[in-house]
Scaffold this active site. Structure first.
Site, PDB file in Angstrom:
ATOM      1  N   CYS A 116       0.927  -1.138   0.111  1.00  0.00           N
ATOM      2  CA  CYS A 116       0.110  -0.110   0.048  1.00  0.00           C
ATOM      3  C   CYS A 116       0.908   1.429   0.010  1.00  0.00           C
ATOM      4  O   CYS A 116       0.314   2.347  -0.421  1.00  0.00           O
ATOM      5  CB  CYS A 116      -0.973  -0.010   1.272  1.00  0.00           C
ATOM      6  SG  CYS A 116      -1.971  -1.567   1.287  1.00  0.00           S
ATOM      7  N   HIS A 256      -3.192   6.803   3.962  1.00  0.00           N
ATOM      8  CA  HIS A 256      -3.734   5.518   3.415  1.00  0.00           C
ATOM      9  C   HIS A 256      -4.987   5.135   4.221  1.00  0.00           C
ATOM     10  O   HIS A 256      -5.202   5.166   5.290  1.00  0.00           O
ATOM     11  CB  HIS A 256      -2.578   4.592   3.558  1.00  0.00           C
ATOM     12  CG  HIS A 256      -2.998   3.085   3.135  1.00  0.00           C
ATOM     13  ND1 HIS A 256      -3.602   3.007   1.782  1.00  0.00           N
ATOM     14  CD2 HIS A 256      -2.920   1.893   3.846  1.00  0.00           C
ATOM     15  CE1 HIS A 256      -3.964   1.852   1.824  1.00  0.00           C
ATOM     16  NE2 HIS A 256      -3.627   1.067   3.090  1.00  0.00           N
ATOM     17  N   ASN A 286     -10.464  -0.309   0.900  1.00  0.00           N
ATOM     18  CA  ASN A 286      -8.728  -0.289   0.806  1.00  0.00           C
ATOM     19  C   ASN A 286      -8.496  -0.652  -0.413  1.00  0.00           C
ATOM     20  O   ASN A 286      -8.288  -1.694  -0.829  1.00  0.00           O
ATOM     21  CB  ASN A 286      -8.187  -1.191   1.859  1.00  0.00           C
ATOM     22  CG  ASN A 286      -6.583  -1.165   1.985  1.00  0.00           C
ATOM     23  OD1 ASN A 286      -6.031  -0.501   1.069  1.00  0.00           O
ATOM     24  ND2 ASN A 286      -6.021  -1.707   2.864  1.00  0.00           N
TER      25      ASN A 286
HETATM   26  O1  UT7 Z   1      -3.669  -1.514   3.804  1.00  0.00           O
HETATM   27  C1  UT7 Z   1      -2.704  -2.316   4.781  1.00  0.00           C
HETATM   28  C2  UT7 Z   1      -3.026  -3.470   5.186  1.00  0.00           C
HETATM   29  N1  UT7 Z   1      -4.418  -3.970   5.970  1.00  0.00           N
HETATM   30  C3  UT7 Z   1      -4.861  -3.114   7.202  1.00  0.00           C
HETATM   31  O2  UT7 Z   1      -4.191  -2.186   7.385  1.00  0.00           O
HETATM   32  C4  UT7 Z   1      -5.638  -3.761   7.837  1.00  0.00           C
HETATM   33  C5  UT7 Z   1      -5.471  -3.486   9.548  1.00  0.00           C
HETATM   34  N2  UT7 Z   1      -6.246  -4.303  10.373  1.00  0.00           N
HETATM   35  C6  UT7 Z   1      -7.559  -4.133  10.372  1.00  0.00           C
HETATM   36  O3  UT7 Z   1      -8.009  -2.990   9.889  1.00  0.00           O
HETATM   37  C7  UT7 Z   1      -8.451  -4.889  11.342  1.00  0.00           C
HETATM   38  O4  UT7 Z   1      -7.589  -5.691  12.288  1.00  0.00           O
HETATM   39  C8  UT7 Z   1      -9.633  -5.789  10.821  1.00  0.00           C
HETATM   40  C9  UT7 Z   1     -10.555  -5.025  10.021  1.00  0.00           C
HETATM   41  C10 UT7 Z   1      -8.985  -6.426   9.615  1.00  0.00           C
HETATM   42  C11 UT7 Z   1     -10.021  -6.434  11.723  1.00  0.00           C
HETATM   43  O5  UT7 Z   1     -10.573  -5.703  12.818  1.00  0.00           O
HETATM   44  P1  UT7 Z   1     -10.398  -6.485  14.343  1.00  0.00           P
HETATM   45  O6  UT7 Z   1     -11.223  -5.332  15.113  1.00  0.00           O
HETATM   46  O7  UT7 Z   1      -8.874  -6.214  14.445  1.00  0.00           O
HETATM   47  O8  UT7 Z   1     -11.119  -7.510  14.230  1.00  0.00           O
HETATM   48  P2  UT7 Z   1     -10.654  -9.163  14.751  1.00  0.00           P
HETATM   49  O9  UT7 Z   1      -9.481  -9.672  13.699  1.00  0.00           O
HETATM   50  O10 UT7 Z   1      -9.747  -9.144  16.132  1.00  0.00           O
HETATM   51  O11 UT7 Z   1     -11.935 -10.059  14.706  1.00  0.00           O
HETATM   52  C12 UT7 Z   1     -12.839  -9.845  15.630  1.00  0.00           C
HETATM   53  C13 UT7 Z   1     -13.880 -10.898  15.599  1.00  0.00           C
HETATM   54  C14 UT7 Z   1     -13.515 -12.255  15.218  1.00  0.00           C
HETATM   55  O12 UT7 Z   1     -14.359 -12.932  15.908  1.00  0.00           O
HETATM   56  P3  UT7 Z   1     -14.016 -13.821  17.130  1.00  0.00           P
HETATM   57  O13 UT7 Z   1     -13.051 -14.517  17.241  1.00  0.00           O
HETATM   58  O14 UT7 Z   1     -14.096 -12.610  18.354  1.00  0.00           O
HETATM   59  O15 UT7 Z   1     -15.420 -14.597  17.489  1.00  0.00           O
HETATM   60  C15 UT7 Z   1     -13.317 -12.416  13.985  1.00  0.00           C
HETATM   61  O16 UT7 Z   1     -13.555 -13.801  13.493  1.00  0.00           O
HETATM   62  O17 UT7 Z   1     -14.608 -10.363  14.288  1.00  0.00           O
HETATM   63  C16 UT7 Z   1     -14.636 -11.754  13.453  1.00  0.00           C
HETATM   64  N3  UT7 Z   1     -14.506 -11.118  12.093  1.00  0.00           N
HETATM   65  C17 UT7 Z   1     -15.830 -10.733  11.560  1.00  0.00           C
HETATM   66  N4  UT7 Z   1     -16.864 -11.011  11.772  1.00  0.00           N
HETATM   67  C18 UT7 Z   1     -17.877 -10.347  10.740  1.00  0.00           C
HETATM   68  C19 UT7 Z   1     -13.412 -10.933  11.110  1.00  0.00           C
HETATM   69  N5  UT7 Z   1     -13.825 -10.437   9.994  1.00  0.00           N
HETATM   70  C20 UT7 Z   1     -15.315 -10.468   9.958  1.00  0.00           C
HETATM   71  C21 UT7 Z   1     -16.262  -9.966   9.035  1.00  0.00           C
HETATM   72  N6  UT7 Z   1     -17.319 -10.018   9.707  1.00  0.00           N
HETATM   73  N7  UT7 Z   1     -15.989  -9.747   7.935  1.00  0.00           N
END
Ligand code: UT7
Length: 329
Positions: A116, A256, A286
C-alpha cells in the site's frame, strides 16, 4: 522567491471500476454484516473490476487523465513507474504494458512492489530522478486490482479491499512549489503479516498450492493494525520535521485508507482537525497504492486543494513498508 529545483505533481488522474459491491451484497457471500464492516472498518462499499479488464486498463485511463491535466503528451515522459502488487503478469512489468499503450517512446518503465506504500515509494523515486537532473517528466501510478487476489470465501480479508487507480504526472519546477521532504522505511521482519505465500519461487504454483489457497492474500489484521497506528504518527512527524514544519502547519494529510479507526487514531494523536484528513474508505474500501491519489483528486475537484497548500501523503503496508512525502501543492 524560492527558486530551488524540485519536482511537483502537475496533473492527477484516476480510474475506478463501475461495478459497486456493497456490504449488503457481501452478506450474501460470507458470514458478515454491514454493521460489523462499518463499525470495524468504516467501509460501506467498494469497486470491483469487470471481467475482461485488468490493471493496465485502469492504469491507462488514469494516466491519460493525468497527462491531459498536466498538459503533457506521452512522448514527453521519460519514466513510468507503477506501484502495484497486482500487475497484469508476474512479468513483464505492467509499466511496460502501459508504456506501449500510451506510446511513451522515450520512457523507461518499471513496477515497484511496496504494498500500500507503492504510490509514495514511486513518487519518491521519481522525485530523485527529477531533482538529480536525470529526467524532466515522470508518470507515477498507484493501481490495484485486489479483487483478483482476495479469497472471496475469507470474510477477514474480502470485505476490506477494492480496485482502483490513481496517476500523477510529476515534473521539474523552479516555481517554489513541489516536494519538500520524504521519509521512507521498511521492516521485513513483518513480511509474513501480509502476503501472498504462493506463486513465487518459495512455493511455485502447483495443484497443492492452489488447493491450499496459497495464491490468495493472507493477513494478520490485528498486528498490521497496531503497526499502522504507531508508524503513521512517527512517519508523519519525521516527514514534517525534516522540512521544519509541525502537524498544525498541514493543510491536508492524505493518509492511506486501510481502516477508519486507524485514520481517526492517527488524526487525533497528531491533533489535526477532520476536514484536513479526507476520507474515502467508505466508498472505495482499501485500494492499497491507489488510495492516496484517489483522495487527492477528490479534494482538487471539490476546489479545496489549492496551489500553495502544504500536503503530506502518508502510507503503510506489506513488506512491511511505510512512507511519506511532504509537498507544497
Ligand atoms: O492496507 C494495509 C493492510 N491492511 C490493514 O491495514 C488492515 C489492518 N487491520 C484492520 O483493519 C483490522 O484488524 C481488521 C478490520 C482486519 C479486523 O478488525 P479487528 O477489530 O482487528 O477484528 P478481529 O480480527 O480481532 O476479529 C474480531 C472478530 C473475530 O471473531 P471472534 O474470534 O471474536 O469470534 C473475527 O472472526 O470479528 C470476526 N470477524 C468478522 N466478523 C464479521 C472478522 N472478520 C469479520 C467479518 N464479519 N468480515
Amino acid at each position: 522567491m524560492d527558486r530551488t529545483t524540485r519536482s511537483m505533481i502537475a496533473g492527477i488522474g484516476v480510474a475506478v471500476p463501475r461495478k459497486i459491491i456493497t456490504n449488503y451484497d457481501l452478506e450474501k457471500i460470507v458470514d458478515t454484516s454491514d454493521h460489523w464492516i462499518v463499525t470495524r472498518t468504516g467501509i460501506k462499499q467498494r469497486r470491483v473490476l469487470e471481467k475482461g479488464r485488468s490493471n493496465v486498463d485502469l492504469s491507462e485511463q488514469a494516466a491519460r487523465e493525468a497527462l491531459d491535466r498536466a498538459g503533457l503528451k506521452p512522448e514527453q515522459l521519460e519514466m513510468i513507474l507503477v506501484g502495484t502488487i497486482t500487475p497484469d503478469y508476474p512479468f513483464p512489468a505492467t509499466a511496460c504494458l502501459l508504456q506501449a499503450r500510451l506510446g511513451a517512446s522515450k520512457a523507461l518503465a518499471f513496477d515497484l512492489s511496496a504494498g500500500c506504500t507503492g504510490f509514495v515509494y514511486a513518487l519518491t523515486v521519481a522525485d530523485q530522478f527529477i531533482r538529480s537532473g536525470a529526467c524532466q517528466n515522470a508518470l507515477v501510478i498507484g493501481v490495484e486490482v485486489l479483487s483478483r487476489i482476495v479469497d472471496w470465501e475469507d470474510r477477514s480479508t474480502c470485505v476490506l479491499f477494492g480496485d482502483g487507480a490513481g496517476a500523477a504526472v510529476v515534473t521539474r519546477t523552479n516555481s517554489g512549489r513541489g516536494i519538500l521532504s520524504f521519509d521512507l522505511g521498511s521492516d521485513g521482519r513483518g513480511a509474513e503479516l501480509l502476503m501472498i505465500p504462493g506463486g513465487g519461487s518459495s512455493f511455485p504454483t502447483s495443484r497443492e498450492t492452489v488447493d491450499q489457497k496459497l495464491h490468495y492474500v493472507k493477513m494478520n489484521g490485528n498486528e498490521i493494525f497496531k503497526f499502522a497506528v504507531r508508524v503513521v504518527e512517527e512517519n508523519t512527524l519525521n516527514l514534517l520535521k525534516k522540512a521544519g514544519f509541525t502537524p498544525a502547519d498541514l493543510d491536508f494529510l492524505f493518509l492511506h485508507q486501510a481502516n477508519l479507526r486507524i485514520i481517526e487514531s492517527a488524526r487525533k494523536r497528531l491533533k489535526i482537525p477532520p476536514e484536513r484528513v479526507p476520507v474515502n474508505i467508505d466508498r472505495y474500501g482499501n485500494t492499497s497504492s491507489a488510495a492516496i491519489p484517489l483522495l487527492i483528486k477528490e479534494e482538487m475537484d471539490a476546489g479545496r486543494l489549492l496551489p500553495g497548500s502544504l500536503v503530506a501523503m502518508v502510507a503503510f503496508g506489506a513488506g512491511l513498508t511505510w512512507g511519506g512525502v511532504l509537498a507544497t501543492w
